[in-house]
Motif scaffolding. Structure first.
Motif, PDB file in Angstrom:
ATOM      1  N   SER A 291      -0.885   9.915  -7.431  1.00  0.00           N
ATOM      2  CA  SER A 291       0.316   9.282  -6.893  1.00  0.00           C
ATOM      3  C   SER A 291       0.172   8.872  -5.427  1.00  0.00           C
ATOM      4  O   SER A 291       1.079   8.253  -4.872  1.00  0.00           O
ATOM      5  CB  SER A 291       1.508  10.234  -7.037  1.00  0.00           C
ATOM      6  N   GLU A 292      -0.948   9.220  -4.789  1.00  0.00           N
ATOM      7  CA  GLU A 292      -1.127   8.809  -3.381  1.00  0.00           C
ATOM      8  C   GLU A 292      -1.131   7.299  -3.221  1.00  0.00           C
ATOM      9  O   GLU A 292      -0.817   6.782  -2.147  1.00  0.00           O
ATOM     10  CB  GLU A 292      -2.439   9.373  -2.822  1.00  0.00           C
ATOM     11  N   PHE A 293      -1.493   6.574  -4.275  1.00  0.00           N
ATOM     12  CA  PHE A 293      -1.572   5.123  -4.202  1.00  0.00           C
ATOM     13  C   PHE A 293      -0.272   4.527  -4.754  1.00  0.00           C
ATOM     14  O   PHE A 293      -0.090   4.433  -5.966  1.00  0.00           O
ATOM     15  CB  PHE A 293      -2.797   4.630  -4.977  1.00  0.00           C
ATOM     16  N   ARG A 294       0.645   4.153  -3.854  1.00  0.00           N
ATOM     17  CA  ARG A 294       1.957   3.618  -4.248  1.00  0.00           C
ATOM     18  C   ARG A 294       2.051   2.177  -3.802  1.00  0.00           C
ATOM     19  O   ARG A 294       1.693   1.835  -2.671  1.00  0.00           O
ATOM     20  CB  ARG A 294       3.072   4.461  -3.613  1.00  0.00           C
ATOM     21  N   TYR A 295       2.577   1.317  -4.691  1.00  0.00           N
ATOM     22  CA  TYR A 295       2.568  -0.121  -4.430  1.00  0.00           C
ATOM     23  C   TYR A 295       3.944  -0.737  -4.252  1.00  0.00           C
ATOM     24  O   TYR A 295       4.065  -1.803  -3.652  1.00  0.00           O
ATOM     25  CB  TYR A 295       1.833  -0.843  -5.569  1.00  0.00           C
ATOM     26  N   GLU A 296       4.978  -0.127  -4.781  1.00  0.00           N
ATOM     27  CA  GLU A 296       6.313  -0.720  -4.675  1.00  0.00           C
ATOM     28  C   GLU A 296       7.358   0.359  -4.870  1.00  0.00           C
ATOM     29  O   GLU A 296       7.093   1.418  -5.453  1.00  0.00           O
ATOM     30  CB  GLU A 296       6.511  -1.827  -5.710  1.00  0.00           C
ATOM     31  N   GLY A 297       8.570   0.077  -4.387  1.00  0.00           N
ATOM     32  CA  GLY A 297       9.664   1.023  -4.549  1.00  0.00           C
ATOM     33  C   GLY A 297       9.555   2.191  -3.584  1.00  0.00           C
ATOM     34  O   GLY A 297       8.534   2.401  -2.921  1.00  0.00           O
ATOM     35  N   ARG A 298      10.626   2.935  -3.499  1.00  0.00           N
ATOM     36  CA  ARG A 298      10.632   4.117  -2.648  1.00  0.00           C
ATOM     37  C   ARG A 298       9.939   5.272  -3.354  1.00  0.00           C
ATOM     38  O   ARG A 298      10.048   5.416  -4.565  1.00  0.00           O
ATOM     39  CB  ARG A 298      12.076   4.513  -2.329  1.00  0.00           C
ATOM     40  N   PRO A 299       9.245   6.126  -2.585  1.00  0.00           N
ATOM     41  CA  PRO A 299       8.621   7.293  -3.213  1.00  0.00           C
ATOM     42  C   PRO A 299       9.683   8.184  -3.865  1.00  0.00           C
ATOM     43  O   PRO A 299      10.751   8.412  -3.295  1.00  0.00           O
ATOM     44  CB  PRO A 299       7.935   8.011  -2.041  1.00  0.00           C
ATOM     45  N   ALA A 300       9.392   8.650  -5.068  1.00  0.00           N
ATOM     46  CA  ALA A 300      10.297   9.572  -5.750  1.00  0.00           C
ATOM     47  C   ALA A 300       9.955  11.000  -5.357  1.00  0.00           C
ATOM     48  O   ALA A 300       8.805  11.322  -5.038  1.00  0.00           O
ATOM     49  CB  ALA A 300      10.172   9.400  -7.264  1.00  0.00           C
TER      50      ALA A 300
END
Length: 481
Positions: A291-300
């Motif tokens: 999950s370290e690689f996030r591309y869009e949206g706010r972190p859950a």
């Protein structure tokens, strides 16, 4: 190093030596091409005359088990060793259990062709060319210097204190978990973390719930401990919580990036899962693998960060951020579970290799890990965007992508009108003929009929290779029409 030969008494000395050397060659203890000691030196080591050793060598040479090379010495002949074959088996008291493990299917245990195509979409593989060799080398040298000053004793099963502290800071900052160093157990990758939790929580017959489709090694590991594993379907919001049966002791989920489909678990579903776990008294394993690689949206929020009742074991790994072959992972657990898991780890392998732990501690503390994650994210984001674009354009007649917000793989599902007409095994086979490595979704289904589709890892393929490789996939699909 001396060759192991035992000479008894003072009779038939050459014969004893001959028979032992012959058995060593035939059994493979002396491998083809292995150099034997010179006769004079061997005689001194065994307390025999040189003539005795030479006689044994001569008999073995006559039988073409040894060969002499002028100026080099005496060697085991290349075709002398016993050819591998089915060894005679005797009845074993534990034979049924041996066969149980031997016959276990391991679909993610990469076969020989996996990862070998020019264009690779293998899942779970980070970009090898982005590995920070210089920074890691500096940290390893630091670890070796630290080791040279240590007393050379065994380490703590829980892990080096400095690494546990570094992981606690990293996980708290990046994933919102609530932890300190004392909550951390360092493991040999996430798989050992799962194994330790299963060892201390699962008894034969225990009901364990996990996602369907899901991660086969987790299912197999839990079943291997004797658990009754129940597959719980997933939908667009993740695990369907109301399908978790009464009596469930353990629940395994991948909420940030469902494996293998990729959708994140909704906040409402996360809350419902924690409530259900509290009702059951069950532990939830939150496998947070990429999950370290996030591309869009706010972190859950992580499940662990939302958990107020000590129900969540958080499992993390550095296999996706750094490299799988480093075998470095960790778990966060309630104190009683952590203590039990630490005992199980001590009895299993004592502790994870100290130099690697020390290097990783410095790597995190110096900020190298966060910098490396940013570099990887900058490389992975355009790869993801390019794949999304292609599947929205010329590949859209056959597949639709499952939306993802994080990770280094996505799933492409066959469109319903095409699902029965696309032979996925044939597509994978024909794609490999044109040097494209594709991987079907079918192996991740166990409790229900598989959905036709592909897992598309984009860690191991360069951005410039995506269009040429997907052109080939499109052409194969057109030929299959």
């Amino acid at each position: 190093m001396e060759l192991h030969v035992v000479i008894e008494g003072d009779k038939d000395l050459a014969g004893q030596l001959y028979r032992q050397l012959k058995e060593a060659i035939r059994s493979g203890r002396l491998a083809a091409g292995e150099k034997l000691p010179p006769s004079r030196l061997f005689a001194q080591q065994l307390g025999l005359s040189r003539k005795t050793v030479s006689e044994a060598y001569a008999r073995l040479s006559f039988e073409k088990l040894l060969t002499g090379r002028v100026g080099s010495g005496t060697f085991v002949a290349e075709d002398a060793a016993r050819k591998p074959g089915a060894a005679a088996t005797r009845a074993l008291a534990g034979g049924a259990m041996v066969e149980h493990w031997r016959g276990m299917s391991t679909p993610l245990r990469h076969p020989a062709p996996a990862g070998s195509a020019r264009y690779e979409y293998i899942g779970g593989a980070p970009a090898r060319d982005l590995f920070p060799h210089a920074d890691w080398r500096r940290c390893m040298l630091h670890a070796l210097r630290q080791g040279a000053r240590s007393r050379g004793l065994y380490g703590e099963a829980e892990g080096l204190p400095e690494l546990r502290d570094a992981i606690a800071r990293h996980a708290s900052f990046s994933r919102g978990v609530r932890c300190v160093a004392a909550d951390i157990l360092v493991t040999n990758g996430a798989q050992q973390a799962l194994d330790l939790v299963a060892r201390v929580l699962v008894e034969p017959g225990s009901t364990v719930a996990m996602e369907e489709p899901g991660y086969p090694p987790a299912r197999l590991l839990l079943a291997g401990q004797g658990a009754k594993v129940v597959g719980i379907p997933v939908d667009g919001e993740g695990l369907v919580v109301e399908r978790i049966p009464d009596g469930t002791r353990l629940i395994y989920v991948t909420p940030a990036h469902q494996f293998p489909l990729g959708m994140p678990m909704s906040e409402a579903r996360r809350k419902a899962l924690l409530k259900r776990a509290d009702e059951l008294g069950a532990i939830v394993i939150e496998d947070d693998y990429d999950s370290e690689f996030r591309y869009e949206g706010r972190p859950a929020d992580s499940l662990h960060g939302m958990d107020a009742n000590g129900r969540v074991v958080f499992v993390g790994t550095f296999s996706k951020t750094l490299a799988p072959d480093l075998r470095l992972g960790y778990l966060l657990a309630p104190p009683d579970v952590l203590e039990a898991a630490a005992t199980a780890k001590y009895l299993s392998d004592c502790h994870t290799a100290t130099p690697a732990q020390s290097a990783l501690a410095k790597f995190i503390a110096d900020g190298d890990l966060n910098r490396h994650i940013r570099r990887c994210h900058a490389a992975y984001a355009p790869r993801r965007e390019r794949i999304v674009r292609r599947f929205a354009e010329d590949l859209s007649p056959w597949f639709e992508l499952v939306p993802i917000s994080a990770g280094i793989h996505m799933a492409a599902l066959c469109r319903p009108e095409k699902g029965d007409r696309i032979d996925m095994d044939q597509l994978v086979r024909l794609a490999r003929r044109v040097d494209v490595g594709l991987y079907p979704l079918a192996p991740f289904f166990h409790f229900s009929p598989p959905r036709a589709g592909l897992m598309l890892g984009f860690g191991a393929i360069g951005e410039a290779d995506i269009d040429p490789s997907l052109d080939r996939v499109r052409d194969v699909l057109l030929q299959m029409e």
